[in-house]
Write an enzyme that holds these catalytic residues in place. Structure first.
Site, PDB file in Angstrom:
ATOM      1  N   ASN A 104      40.226  36.114  46.672  1.00  0.00           N
ATOM      2  CA  ASN A 104      40.874  35.333  45.610  1.00  0.00           C
ATOM      3  C   ASN A 104      41.702  34.197  46.224  1.00  0.00           C
ATOM      4  OD1 ASN A 104      41.512  34.587  43.032  1.00  0.00           O
ATOM      5  ND2 ASN A 104      42.580  36.483  42.498  1.00  0.00           N
ATOM      6  N   HIS A 148      49.136  39.275  37.026  1.00  0.00           N
ATOM      7  CA  HIS A 148      47.915  40.048  36.806  1.00  0.00           C
ATOM      8  C   HIS A 148      47.908  40.762  35.460  1.00  0.00           C
ATOM      9  CE1 HIS A 148      46.687  39.520  41.052  1.00  0.00           C
ATOM     10  NE2 HIS A 148      45.503  39.853  40.605  1.00  0.00           N
TER      11      HIS A 148
END
Length: 507
Positions: free
Chosen positions: A347, A378
């Site tokens: 990521n 998140h």
């Protein structure tokens, strides 16, 4: 029929592809997502060939990119896609109405709060553990773009040039974006569904057809001259990435049910399986969860490349690089020999975002602050917070080992190979141990897993961090600056350690 009905009602997007969902036995929202991404891939080729900057104006390219992006979002998420526009519009108003001195703080708080509110609502109001119609996924990328843009405007319009780092100077924005540019940046069809995030300057340079306009200071003369001779084609790279992404999808569909993660916390498995077998199963079960991310991010990268976005100069062999906004390096992930190397290749654009808006700017405890921001970004599942809190102690332990132990293995190739093999195994197990709560989502199952391991990695990492202390980042930076001012001649081993410290600071 009941399952098909449940899949249909769980998806708030278009039901046009319901027959395909029933035929493939896949949830409708996932079918909509894959089909929209394939349509975006085709649209990207058309966008590059028929709406090339040499043939049309930036205004037309902005409008088309935005309209297609909003359409794909509506097809996948229905009226939930309006949150993308509301979040973007609200923060743009903050940018216009507040001064550049503090707008980055307000935008970070508002964008992250809006995202968190949507995540909490989706998790605790609608359905806990539901992944269908997850409109907050695209909002996470939009939040990154909004906050990155706000910080880059602040750097370019409110801070003095001499106070900026080299990276901040390249990304700094010297004018306020127009409303069309802003929505095009946030909601373009290439990145609306799966990202990745990118800098505003890079995106505008792509729209206007000047691929490396603000990065020329990084490019050597040979690279610049090659670019003037002709625009490189991304076709080969796109084919490679599309093939890689669908291979990863095939692997995921084939093995994801063979090694379910939930097996790690079943009572009979814990009671009757030797510990070494539990370690092996943990590695295999977590390994099979990664290909779905490889599929999504590699396909998203291919879509951007197909549109002509992502060119990053030429490599040492003269081949064009299309990794400007790549989100992962699969081989580097699977063969990572440290926690840091794994995170640097997983990521990637999110790591860059965390570094630019938090790690580089937080004066104290930047590692802890960065992990906490990552957990908030998140989502609302408690497992995310357990993962990132565990990640803090694992990162501190890994840093201590790399600083204090690794230099002793650099004197010979054999010792270095031994160190790499040991740290590869340790890194893979540490990663799997850390992210189990991220997959299980809930506190109870996550703590059950950690109890079955007697919190062994937590204890070991804390002991390592205490036994092998590493000076805080700001003290190491002061020492480096003092050493540079005095101009000492470093021994080879000290030079290697100094180089690593600098890389760690920037990553």
């Amino acid at each position: 029929m009941a399952d098909a009905s449940a899949q249909s009602t769980a998806c708030t997007g278009s039901s046009l592809l319901q027959p395909v969902s029933e035929m493939t036995n896949l949830p409708l929202d996932q079918v909509n997502f894959v089909v929209c991404q394939l349509c975006a891939l085709i649209s990207a080729f058309w966008f590059r060939l028929f709406l090339h900057p040499s043939k049309t104006s930036p205004f037309v390219r902005h409008v088309v990119a935005t309209v297609l992006g909003v359409y794909f979002a509506l097809f996948c998420f229905g009226w939930y896609a309006l949150h993308f526009l509301l979040q973007s519009g609200l923060t743009y108003g903050i940018m216009i109405l507040t001064g550049v001195e503090h707008m980055h703080k307000y935008c970070l708080v508002v964008a992250l709060s809006y995202l968190s509110l949507c995540q909490i609502t989706r998790v605790y109001v609608f359905d806990y553990g539901m992944y269908s119609a997850d409109f907050t996924g695209p909002m996470m990328v939009i939040t990154q773009k909004i906050t990155s843009l706000a910080f880059e405007i602040h750097d370019g319009m409110a801070r003095k040039e001499e106070h900026l780092t080299a990276g901040q100077k390249i990304l700094a924005i010297r004018r306020m974006p127009s409303l069309l540019e802003y929505f095009s940046y946030n909601c373009n069809f290439m990145g609306i569904l799966a990202g990745p995030t990118c800098s505003f300057n890079d995106y505008i340079a792509f729209i206007e057809g000047e691929l490396r306009r603000h990065r020329e200071q990084e490019a050597d003369r040979e690279s610049s001259s090659r670019l003037r001779q002709g625009e490189p084609s991304p076709n080969v790279e796109v084919v490679r990435k599309v093939a890689t992404s669908f291979f990863c999808l095939l692997v995921f569909l084939s093995v994801c049910k063979v090694f379910p993660v939930e097996r790690n916390i079943e009572d009979d498995f814990i009671a009757n399986t030797p510990f070494y077998a539990q370690v092996v199963y943990l590695y295999l079960s977590m390994l099979t969860t990664r290909p779905k991310y490889y599929f999504v991010w590699t396909l998203a990268d291919a879509i951007n490349n197909a549109a002509g976005f992502g060119f990053n100069g030429y490599d040492s062999n003269g081949a064009p690089r299309w990794d400007l906004i790549s989100n992962l390096r699969i081989l580097n992930i699977e063969f990572a020999t440290s926690f840091k190397v794994f995170l640097d290749n997983w990521n990637i654009q999110t790591v860059h975002w965390l570094k630019r808006v938090c790690y580089e700017r937080c004066p104290y405890h930047p590692t802890a602050a960065t992990f906490i921001l990552s957990a908030m970004w998140h989502g609302a599942y408690p497992g995310y917070y357990l993962t990132f809190l565990t990640g803090i102690v694992v990162t501190l332990a890994a840093r201590a080992v790399r600083h204090k132990v690794r230099p002793h293995f650099l004197h010979s190739a054999a010792h270095k190979l031994l160190y790499d093999v040991i740290t590869w195994a340790a890194t893979q197990i540490a990663i799997c141990y850390t992210v189990v709560p991220f997959v299980l989502l809930s506190v109870g199952p996550s703590l059950k897993f950690y109890r079955s391991w007697y919190f062994s990695l937590h204890i070991m990492c804390i002991l390592l961090a205490v036994a092998l202390p590493v000076k805080p980042r700001h003290l190491r930076l002061k020492e480096q600056q003092k050493a540079c001012s005095q101009g000492p001649v470093l021994k080879p081993l000290e030079a290697a350690d100094s180089t690593y410290s600098h890389k760690e600071k920037t990553s």
